[in-house]
Write a protein that holds these residues in place. Structure first.
Motif, PDB file in Angstrom:
ATOM      1  N   VAL A  65      24.194  17.984   4.848  1.00  0.00           N
ATOM      2  CA  VAL A  65      23.520  19.154   4.280  1.00  0.00           C
ATOM      3  C   VAL A  65      22.943  20.051   5.376  1.00  0.00           C
ATOM      4  N   PRO A  66      22.195  19.506   6.353  1.00  0.00           N
ATOM      5  CA  PRO A  66      21.737  20.384   7.433  1.00  0.00           C
ATOM      6  C   PRO A  66      22.881  20.945   8.279  1.00  0.00           C
ATOM      7  N   GLY A  73      25.011  25.430  10.146  1.00  0.00           N
ATOM      8  CA  GLY A  73      26.311  25.932  10.544  1.00  0.00           C
ATOM      9  C   GLY A  73      26.664  27.257   9.904  1.00  0.00           C
ATOM     10  N   ASN A  74      26.163  27.490   8.699  1.00  0.00           N
ATOM     11  CA  ASN A  74      26.486  28.723   8.002  1.00  0.00           C
ATOM     12  C   ASN A  74      25.860  29.957   8.643  1.00  0.00           C
ATOM     13  N   THR A  75      24.978  29.744   9.614  1.00  0.00           N
ATOM     14  CA  THR A  75      24.427  30.893  10.340  1.00  0.00           C
ATOM     15  C   THR A  75      25.402  31.427  11.379  1.00  0.00           C
ATOM     16  N   VAL A  76      26.357  30.599  11.794  1.00  0.00           N
ATOM     17  CA  VAL A  76      27.313  31.028  12.830  1.00  0.00           C
ATOM     18  C   VAL A  76      28.776  30.846  12.427  1.00  0.00           C
ATOM     19  N   TYR A  77      29.038  30.104  11.369  1.00  0.00           N
ATOM     20  CA  TYR A  77      30.394  29.871  10.893  1.00  0.00           C
ATOM     21  C   TYR A  77      30.499  30.280   9.430  1.00  0.00           C
ATOM     22  N   THR A  78      31.696  30.654   9.002  1.00  0.00           N
ATOM     23  CA  THR A  78      31.925  30.902   7.577  1.00  0.00           C
ATOM     24  C   THR A  78      32.028  29.545   6.873  1.00  0.00           C
TER      25      THR A  78
END
Length: 118
Positions: free
Chosen positions: A56-57, A62-67
């Motif tokens: 979950v983390p 990761g969604n801040t830098v990856y799609t």
């Protein structure tokens, strides 16, 4: 997000840890087939809880830098690498050429996900 680890590297490390725990949860009991199935389920569920605490983390950070497509692709590639190592080292099963070909096709798909629009 922790600042001492690159935001690009942190999700990869968390997904790696997550996949190690999930692979153990899903397949570790196969060496203990004499154990009751309910025990295998309960132990696997406990191990999977740790996996969720990492996955979950990994996806949130990761969604801040990856799609999300990149995160999912990364997770699948990491899963294959972890599973291949686990299968050979823990389950003592051989990987064959057809496994390598299949993994290569998945790696080719990952290339196109990370490459971006054509």
């Amino acid at each position: 997000m922790p600042t001492f680890i690159s935001p690009y590297l942190l999700p990869i490390l968390l997904l790696l840890g997550s996949n190690i725990f999930m692979t153990v949860a899903w397949y570790g009991h196969l060496r203990f087939k004499e154990s009751p199935l309910l025990l295998a389920i309960l132990v696997s569920w406990g191990i999977a809880l740790v996996e969720y605490c990492l996955a979950v983390p990994a996806n949130r950070f990761g969604n801040t830098v990856y799609t999300t497509a990149q995160l999912k692709t990364m997770q699948e590639v990491i899963t294959l690498v972890v599973f291949a190592g686990f299968s050979v080292l823990y389950l003592k099963e051989a990987l064959t050429w057809n496994h390598a070909v299949g993994f290569a096709f998945i790696a080719a798909g990952a290339f196109f996900v990370f490459r971006g629009p054509l």
